[in-house]
Design a protein around this motif. Sequence first.
Motif, PDB file in Angstrom:
ATOM      1  N   ALA A   1     -15.862 -28.564  21.458  1.00  0.00           N
ATOM      2  CA  ALA A   1     -15.415 -29.495  21.578  1.00  0.00           C
ATOM      3  C   ALA A   1     -16.813 -29.556  22.403  1.00  0.00           C
ATOM      4  O   ALA A   1     -17.873 -31.128  22.499  1.00  0.00           O
ATOM      5  N   PHE A   2     -17.168 -29.376  23.435  1.00  0.00           N
ATOM      6  CA  PHE A   2     -17.541 -28.624  24.997  1.00  0.00           C
ATOM      7  C   PHE A   2     -19.308 -28.742  23.768  1.00  0.00           C
ATOM      8  O   PHE A   2     -19.868 -28.636  24.040  1.00  0.00           O
ATOM      9  N   MET A   3     -19.110 -27.704  23.301  1.00  0.00           N
ATOM     10  CA  MET A   3     -20.595 -27.099  22.039  1.00  0.00           C
ATOM     11  C   MET A   3     -21.245 -28.296  21.214  1.00  0.00           C
ATOM     12  O   MET A   3     -21.807 -28.596  21.428  1.00  0.00           O
ATOM     13  N   ASN A   4     -20.403 -29.473  21.024  1.00  0.00           N
ATOM     14  CA  ASN A   4     -20.461 -30.267  19.474  1.00  0.00           C
ATOM     15  C   ASN A   4     -21.242 -31.319  21.151  1.00  0.00           C
ATOM     16  O   ASN A   4     -22.665 -32.200  20.888  1.00  0.00           O
ATOM     17  N   ALA A   5     -21.126 -31.564  22.566  1.00  0.00           N
ATOM     18  CA  ALA A   5     -21.315 -32.255  22.895  1.00  0.00           C
ATOM     19  C   ALA A   5     -22.334 -32.391  23.629  1.00  0.00           C
ATOM     20  O   ALA A   5     -23.992 -32.624  24.195  1.00  0.00           O
ATOM     21  N   LEU A   6     -22.733 -30.544  24.104  1.00  0.00           N
ATOM     22  CA  LEU A   6     -23.575 -29.467  24.596  1.00  0.00           C
ATOM     23  C   LEU A   6     -24.582 -30.037  23.670  1.00  0.00           C
ATOM     24  O   LEU A   6     -26.213 -30.479  24.214  1.00  0.00           O
ATOM     25  N   GLN A   7     -24.314 -29.368  22.567  1.00  0.00           N
ATOM     26  CA  GLN A   7     -25.944 -29.635  21.423  1.00  0.00           C
ATOM     27  C   GLN A   7     -26.273 -30.947  21.400  1.00  0.00           C
ATOM     28  O   GLN A   7     -27.536 -30.968  20.814  1.00  0.00           O
ATOM     29  N   GLU A   8     -25.674 -32.227  21.714  1.00  0.00           N
ATOM     30  CA  GLU A   8     -26.005 -33.178  21.313  1.00  0.00           C
ATOM     31  C   GLU A   8     -26.831 -33.632  22.555  1.00  0.00           C
ATOM     32  O   GLU A   8     -28.721 -33.736  22.671  1.00  0.00           O
ATOM     33  N   LEU A   9     -26.961 -33.083  24.160  1.00  0.00           N
ATOM     34  CA  LEU A   9     -27.803 -32.480  25.140  1.00  0.00           C
ATOM     35  C   LEU A   9     -29.040 -31.976  25.130  1.00  0.00           C
ATOM     36  O   LEU A   9     -30.330 -32.929  25.090  1.00  0.00           O
ATOM     37  N   LEU A  10     -28.690 -31.377  24.145  1.00  0.00           N
ATOM     38  CA  LEU A  10     -30.051 -30.297  24.216  1.00  0.00           C
ATOM     39  C   LEU A  10     -31.185 -31.270  22.738  1.00  0.00           C
ATOM     40  O   LEU A  10     -32.417 -30.097  23.639  1.00  0.00           O
ATOM     41  N   LYS A  11     -31.040 -31.397  22.225  1.00  0.00           N
ATOM     42  CA  LYS A  11     -31.766 -31.816  21.603  1.00  0.00           C
ATOM     43  C   LYS A  11     -32.423 -33.074  22.118  1.00  0.00           C
ATOM     44  O   LYS A  11     -33.303 -33.188  21.990  1.00  0.00           O
ATOM     45  N   LYS A  12     -31.374 -33.409  23.192  1.00  0.00           N
ATOM     46  CA  LYS A  12     -32.187 -34.812  23.944  1.00  0.00           C
ATOM     47  C   LYS A  12     -33.193 -34.049  25.099  1.00  0.00           C
ATOM     48  O   LYS A  12     -34.404 -35.250  25.144  1.00  0.00           O
ATOM     49  N   PHE A  13     -32.621 -32.947  26.085  1.00  0.00           N
ATOM     50  CA  PHE A  13     -34.135 -32.040  26.199  1.00  0.00           C
ATOM     51  C   PHE A  13     -35.271 -31.317  25.604  1.00  0.00           C
ATOM     52  O   PHE A  13     -35.640 -30.774  26.224  1.00  0.00           O
ATOM     53  N   ASN A  14     -34.766 -31.159  24.252  1.00  0.00           N
ATOM     54  CA  ASN A  14     -35.301 -31.109  23.709  1.00  0.00           C
ATOM     55  C   ASN A  14     -35.450 -29.144  23.610  1.00  0.00           C
ATOM     56  O   ASN A  14     -36.809 -28.499  23.953  1.00  0.00           O
ATOM     57  N   ILE A  15     -34.486 -28.434  23.712  1.00  0.00           N
ATOM     58  CA  ILE A  15     -33.694 -27.329  24.332  1.00  0.00           C
ATOM     59  C   ILE A  15     -33.732 -26.718  23.531  1.00  0.00           C
ATOM     60  O   ILE A  15     -33.109 -27.054  22.634  1.00  0.00           O
ATOM     61  N   PRO A  16     -33.484 -25.472  22.778  1.00  0.00           N
ATOM     62  CA  PRO A  16     -33.573 -24.862  21.352  1.00  0.00           C
ATOM     63  C   PRO A  16     -31.939 -24.936  21.357  1.00  0.00           C
ATOM     64  O   PRO A  16     -31.811 -23.741  22.392  1.00  0.00           O
ATOM     65  N   VAL A  17     -30.834 -25.086  20.395  1.00  0.00           N
ATOM     66  CA  VAL A  17     -29.436 -24.592  19.997  1.00  0.00           C
ATOM     67  C   VAL A  17     -30.114 -22.760  19.961  1.00  0.00           C
ATOM     68  O   VAL A  17     -30.289 -22.961  18.996  1.00  0.00           O
ATOM     69  N   PRO A  18     -29.163 -22.421  20.659  1.00  0.00           N
ATOM     70  CA  PRO A  18     -28.650 -21.243  20.627  1.00  0.00           C
ATOM     71  C   PRO A  18     -27.966 -20.891  19.585  1.00  0.00           C
ATOM     72  O   PRO A  18     -27.174 -21.859  19.464  1.00  0.00           O
ATOM     73  N   GLN A  19     -27.544 -19.979  18.631  1.00  0.00           N
ATOM     74  CA  GLN A  19     -27.038 -19.511  17.584  1.00  0.00           C
ATOM     75  C   GLN A  19     -25.657 -18.639  18.099  1.00  0.00           C
ATOM     76  O   GLN A  19     -26.035 -17.592  17.989  1.00  0.00           O
ATOM     77  N   LEU A  20     -24.250 -19.060  17.963  1.00  0.00           N
ATOM     78  CA  LEU A  20     -23.595 -18.398  18.303  1.00  0.00           C
ATOM     79  C   LEU A  20     -22.942 -17.331  17.519  1.00  0.00           C
ATOM     80  O   LEU A  20     -22.562 -17.867  16.260  1.00  0.00           O
ATOM     81  N   VAL A  21     -22.611 -15.566  17.244  1.00  0.00           N
ATOM     82  CA  VAL A  21     -22.252 -15.280  16.599  1.00  0.00           C
ATOM     83  C   VAL A  21     -20.467 -14.351  17.063  1.00  0.00           C
ATOM     84  O   VAL A  21     -20.468 -13.391  16.024  1.00  0.00           O
ATOM     85  N   ASP A  22     -21.080 -13.855  18.183  1.00  0.00           N
ATOM     86  CA  ASP A  22     -19.472 -12.833  18.417  1.00  0.00           C
ATOM     87  C   ASP A  22     -19.598 -13.747  19.681  1.00  0.00           C
ATOM     88  O   ASP A  22     -19.993 -14.504  20.699  1.00  0.00           O
ATOM     89  N   TYR A  23     -17.619 -13.539  19.923  1.00  0.00           N
ATOM     90  CA  TYR A  23     -17.197 -14.415  21.325  1.00  0.00           C
ATOM     91  C   TYR A  23     -16.353 -13.392  21.523  1.00  0.00           C
ATOM     92  O   TYR A  23     -14.632 -13.365  20.407  1.00  0.00           O
ATOM     93  N   VAL A  24     -16.035 -12.719  22.516  1.00  0.00           N
ATOM     94  CA  VAL A  24     -14.603 -11.995  23.110  1.00  0.00           C
ATOM     95  C   VAL A  24     -14.000 -12.558  23.964  1.00  0.00           C
ATOM     96  O   VAL A  24     -14.824 -12.141  24.880  1.00  0.00           O
ATOM     97  N   VAL A  25     -12.927 -12.050  24.211  1.00  0.00           N
ATOM     98  CA  VAL A  25     -12.107 -12.781  25.269  1.00  0.00           C
ATOM     99  C   VAL A  25     -11.206 -11.866  26.015  1.00  0.00           C
ATOM    100  O   VAL A  25     -10.508 -10.635  25.081  1.00  0.00           O
ATOM    101  N   THR A  26     -11.637 -10.818  27.108  1.00  0.00           N
ATOM    102  CA  THR A  26     -10.760 -10.261  27.991  1.00  0.00           C
ATOM    103  C   THR A  26     -10.236 -10.459  29.348  1.00  0.00           C
ATOM    104  O   THR A  26     -10.465 -11.637  29.677  1.00  0.00           O
ATOM    105  N   ILE A  27      -9.220  -9.867  28.671  1.00  0.00           N
ATOM    106  CA  ILE A  27      -8.077  -9.867  30.850  1.00  0.00           C
ATOM    107  C   ILE A  27      -7.997  -8.632  31.290  1.00  0.00           C
ATOM    108  O   ILE A  27      -8.012  -8.022  30.465  1.00  0.00           O
ATOM    109  N   PRO A  28      -7.801  -7.690  32.511  1.00  0.00           N
ATOM    110  CA  PRO A  28      -7.362  -6.984  32.630  1.00  0.00           C
ATOM    111  C   PRO A  28      -6.421  -6.261  32.203  1.00  0.00           C
ATOM    112  O   PRO A  28      -5.559  -7.011  32.026  1.00  0.00           O
TER     113      PRO A  28
END
Length: 514
Positions: free
Chosen positions: A433-460
């Motif tokens: 949901a955050f990314m969908n909202a962010l992409q809307e703003l990036l287009k308005k600011f004319n900032i390229p939208v990066p393509q997510l290719v991997d996402y890793v979450v770790t805790i100690p």
Amino acid sequence: MKKDKKVTLEIMDTTLRDGEQMQNVSYTPEEKLTISKILLTEVKVDRLEVTSARVSAGEKEAVRKMLDWAKEAQLVDRFEILSFVDKNQSIDWAKSVGVKRVNLLTKGSYKHCTEQLRKTPEQHAQDIQATINYAAENEIEVNVYLEDFSNGIKTSPDYVYYLIDFLLTLPVKRIMLPDTLGVFNPWETYEYVSAVVNRYPEVHFDFHPHNDYGLGTANAMAAAKAGVRGIHATVNGMGERAGNAPLDEVVVTIKDFLAVHFNINEKKLHKVSQYVEMFSGQRLANNKPIYGKNVFTQTAGIHADGDKKGNLYGNKLAPERFGRKRKYALGKLSGKANLEMSLKELAIELSDEEKKILLQKIIELGDKKEVVTTEDLPYLISDIFETPANVPFKLLHCSINSTYELKSIAAIQCAYQGQVLDAYAHGNGGYDAFMNALQELLKKFNIPVPQLVDYVVTIPPGGKTDALVQAAISWEVENNGQKITLTTRGVNSDQNMAAIEATVKMINLIISRT
């Protein structure tokens, strides 16, 4: 192979058959089709073993999808399936999906023949003959596996030679020598495989290594030196128990140390490894040779200094050979050369005094076990030298609402170049949901939208529910007309916020590069 002339070895990839025997791994028909396309048309392996006969209805559908594509691409002859000594059942199954070649699983040791099948060698040979003759009648080629060959040739060589002699009276294309339990070492592999190859110099032998002792690649090289004409491997070393010999390691090792040629496109090995990792869900160690994320990263300052002064620490395994780039780690072992290489990559110029201060801060963070990436440098520089211009894009407010069985909602407010804008969006989870909202703003600011290719979450290790979470996100971005992959990290006690921190870092990094 014992002569110095250059020869070409076949590679049979069995990721989709033997590799799928890895625990908790299963591919959909669409995933199998994608992997087979990459392996045949981009990596350019010679043959694919894609399944076992009579497995399941789902597997039948997957093979049909692959063969439908193969007919259009005129690659049907590259597909093979494992079949069994059952006279007509496996062959009929192969015919029903359109496969033209089977790999018949026979018993390559006297013990397996007499104790598992409870048959005499002569009885087993008669059953093999009936199956191969039926295949020939139906215009299907047969290769033959001598299962448990490594134990068989050591404990019952007379049986092995009896079986090979018998097979040579039948229409058999290749005889395949598996180290089924991964019990060979390289010296034994060379000794026993040489004996077989020298006894039957006109026969096409393949070697099928397993990796139980971590010797799969070394044994493949020994078999190549002994004179086999084909090697079997799997992408990422996928397979039962400790897996099979990894495709990338087998190809690169044999090519570099023996006078051998392969038809493999090395630059595509990384791509197929990424797809198999993604589809299988099995992540590899960062230090795995050839493909591992860290293998082209220099950490020690002396190594970076040597590279800077003349590639003093280089070898044949240049990252460019595999479509990758050399990186220089930043931490307590870093030297001035590491920092200069990273700054050069980011096109950031600092004075000698500023570099000295920055390097000291990196070393201090390393002592605290904190990770500093090349992508973190602009923010670290901003913190130290108070240059807020390096972070022009700011997330002012963010609210995420997740509800059971309903889509998540994100409301964000961002500032860029004097503008403050709001956006709202739904998504499949808070971060989406955050990314969908962010992409809307990036287009308005004319900032390229990066393509997510991997996402890793770790805790100690041992962390509780309130532990700090690190989100490491890899992005594909444009850089001087080329696509490159960059990783940013965020640390927060909330997983979504950690990912959001990493994302905002990437946006500012994109802005700094444009």
